[in-house]
Write a protein that holds these residues in place. Sequence first.
Motif, mmCIF file in Angstrom:
data_model
loop_
_atom_site.group_PDB
_atom_site.id
_atom_site.type_symbol
_atom_site.label_atom_id
_atom_site.label_comp_id
_atom_site.label_asym_id
_atom_site.label_seq_id
_atom_site.Cartn_x
_atom_site.Cartn_y
_atom_site.Cartn_z
ATOM 1 N N TYR A 1 8.910 48.464 10.085
ATOM 2 C CA TYR A 1 10.299 49.587 9.966
ATOM 3 C C TYR A 1 9.348 51.371 9.794
ATOM 4 O O TYR A 1 10.421 52.409 10.542
ATOM 5 C CB TYR A 1 11.198 49.759 9.181
ATOM 6 C CG TYR A 1 12.125 48.109 9.371
ATOM 7 C CD1 TYR A 1 12.841 48.629 10.261
ATOM 8 C CD2 TYR A 1 11.668 47.174 8.438
ATOM 9 C CE1 TYR A 1 13.298 46.945 10.465
ATOM 10 C CE2 TYR A 1 12.757 46.226 9.083
ATOM 11 C CZ TYR A 1 13.143 45.911 10.355
ATOM 12 O OH TYR A 1 14.325 44.706 10.860
ATOM 13 N N CYS A 2 9.096 51.899 8.297
ATOM 14 C CA CYS A 2 8.593 52.814 8.603
ATOM 15 C C CYS A 2 7.531 53.667 8.868
ATOM 16 O O CYS A 2 7.105 54.662 8.893
ATOM 17 C CB CYS A 2 8.703 52.951 7.286
ATOM 18 S SG CYS A 2 7.015 52.234 6.183
ATOM 19 N N GLY A 3 6.496 52.889 9.634
ATOM 20 C CA GLY A 3 5.719 53.251 10.147
ATOM 21 C C GLY A 3 5.587 54.791 11.205
ATOM 22 O O GLY A 3 5.091 55.248 10.503
ATOM 23 N N LEU A 4 6.829 54.346 11.696
ATOM 24 C CA LEU A 4 6.355 55.912 12.878
ATOM 25 C C LEU A 4 6.795 57.057 12.492
ATOM 26 O O LEU A 4 6.264 57.667 12.646
ATOM 27 C CB LEU A 4 7.546 55.560 13.926
ATOM 28 C CG LEU A 4 7.474 56.277 14.809
ATOM 29 C CD1 LEU A 4 6.542 56.558 15.624
ATOM 30 C CD2 LEU A 4 8.942 56.340 16.274
ATOM 31 N N THR A 5 7.854 56.945 11.363
ATOM 32 C CA THR A 5 8.082 58.074 10.382
ATOM 33 C C THR A 5 6.580 58.159 10.331
ATOM 34 O O THR A 5 6.526 59.522 9.287
ATOM 35 C CB THR A 5 9.432 57.653 9.650
ATOM 36 O OG1 THR A 5 10.691 57.312 10.398
ATOM 37 C CG2 THR A 5 9.858 58.977 8.738
ATOM 38 N N VAL A 6 6.585 57.856 8.759
ATOM 39 C CA VAL A 6 4.834 57.238 8.419
ATOM 40 C C VAL A 6 4.515 57.773 9.100
ATOM 41 O O VAL A 6 3.491 59.200 8.220
ATOM 42 C CB VAL A 6 4.815 56.679 7.447
ATOM 43 C CG1 VAL A 6 3.306 57.091 6.677
ATOM 44 C CG2 VAL A 6 5.600 56.008 6.327
ATOM 45 N N THR A 7 3.796 58.212 10.221
ATOM 46 C CA THR A 7 2.575 58.422 10.827
ATOM 47 C C THR A 7 3.545 60.130 11.197
ATOM 48 O O THR A 7 2.289 61.539 11.590
ATOM 49 C CB THR A 7 2.347 58.061 12.133
ATOM 50 O OG1 THR A 7 2.019 56.686 11.632
ATOM 51 C CG2 THR A 7 1.897 58.676 13.594
ATOM 52 N N HIS A 8 4.253 60.491 12.014
ATOM 53 C CA HIS A 8 5.079 61.634 11.941
ATOM 54 C C HIS A 8 4.760 62.592 10.708
ATOM 55 O O HIS A 8 4.335 63.290 11.389
ATOM 56 C CB HIS A 8 5.968 61.842 12.911
ATOM 57 C CG HIS A 8 5.618 61.457 14.317
ATOM 58 N ND1 HIS A 8 5.488 62.237 14.651
ATOM 59 C CD2 HIS A 8 6.380 60.002 14.581
ATOM 60 C CE1 HIS A 8 5.701 61.653 16.111
ATOM 61 N NE2 HIS A 8 5.792 60.193 15.833
ATOM 62 N N LEU A 9 5.272 61.837 9.749
ATOM 63 C CA LEU A 9 5.708 62.523 8.659
ATOM 64 C C LEU A 9 3.971 63.209 7.771
ATOM 65 O O LEU A 9 3.701 64.682 7.343
ATOM 66 C CB LEU A 9 5.924 62.025 7.529
ATOM 67 C CG LEU A 9 7.858 61.783 6.735
ATOM 68 C CD1 LEU A 9 8.194 61.271 5.825
ATOM 69 C CD2 LEU A 9 8.165 63.229 7.225
ATOM 70 N N ALA B 1 15.481 64.007 13.588
ATOM 71 C CA ALA B 1 15.398 63.829 12.612
ATOM 72 C C ALA B 1 15.162 62.694 11.559
ATOM 73 O O ALA B 1 14.977 62.615 11.014
ATOM 74 C CB ALA B 1 17.177 64.197 12.154
ATOM 75 N N ALA B 2 14.884 61.924 12.789
ATOM 76 C CA ALA B 2 14.387 60.297 12.069
ATOM 77 C C ALA B 2 12.333 60.461 12.337
ATOM 78 O O ALA B 2 12.487 59.316 10.717
ATOM 79 C CB ALA B 2 15.079 59.266 13.246
ATOM 80 N N LEU B 3 11.913 60.953 12.530
ATOM 81 C CA LEU B 3 10.680 61.414 11.921
ATOM 82 C C LEU B 3 10.327 62.298 11.581
ATOM 83 O O LEU B 3 9.768 62.336 10.772
ATOM 84 C CB LEU B 3 10.262 61.781 13.973
ATOM 85 C CG LEU B 3 10.294 60.739 14.884
ATOM 86 C CD1 LEU B 3 9.762 60.684 15.773
ATOM 87 C CD2 LEU B 3 9.500 59.553 14.036
#
Length: 179
Positions: free
Chosen positions: A119-127, A69-71
């Motif tokens: 902090y946001c990089g992994l989530t931005v990449t996955h989105l 859910a974080a991704l």
Amino acid sequence: MFIAGDGAGIGGAKAAALAGKIAALDIACDLDRLTAGDRNAAARPLRRRLVKERAARPFIDSAYPPYAAALAPQDATIVCRCEEVTAGDIRHMAGLGCLGPNQTKAFGRAGMGPCQGRYCGLTVTHLLSEANGLSPDQTGHYRIRPPIKPVTLAEIAAMAAPEAIEKSKRSNVSTQVNG
């Protein structure tokens, strides 16, 4: 450029210290303070220990992946705290043609705050990868800038000013006494 510690990959404190010692040997060799043969001989046991320290990393990454859910948070969730960019904003950027995290900086400032996307990089990449139908590796990751701050020529000039002022004072006193 030499990288050691978690900047080169998360492996823990012991791995970071070993990577630092290996980097120091490489630097000494680059500065001609150590021959390549001596460097290699000194680095060999350190590299073996480093491999052992990093051996558990693939298992840890597989056993404890980031919370799903974080991704893929809901649209209203703030992803980039520094610039207050939401998951919906990132999805909208993808709809406008944004293909990678570094482009989000131009599309809407995501990743441009003080953390530079740490902090946001992994989530931005996955989105973005999800919205564009690409893998995270194809989508890419933020290019992180080194933690340095540009300085002006005036600041550089001011660094020498105290010495120049002191020298000027001594010169003036000498001229006044002898003059």
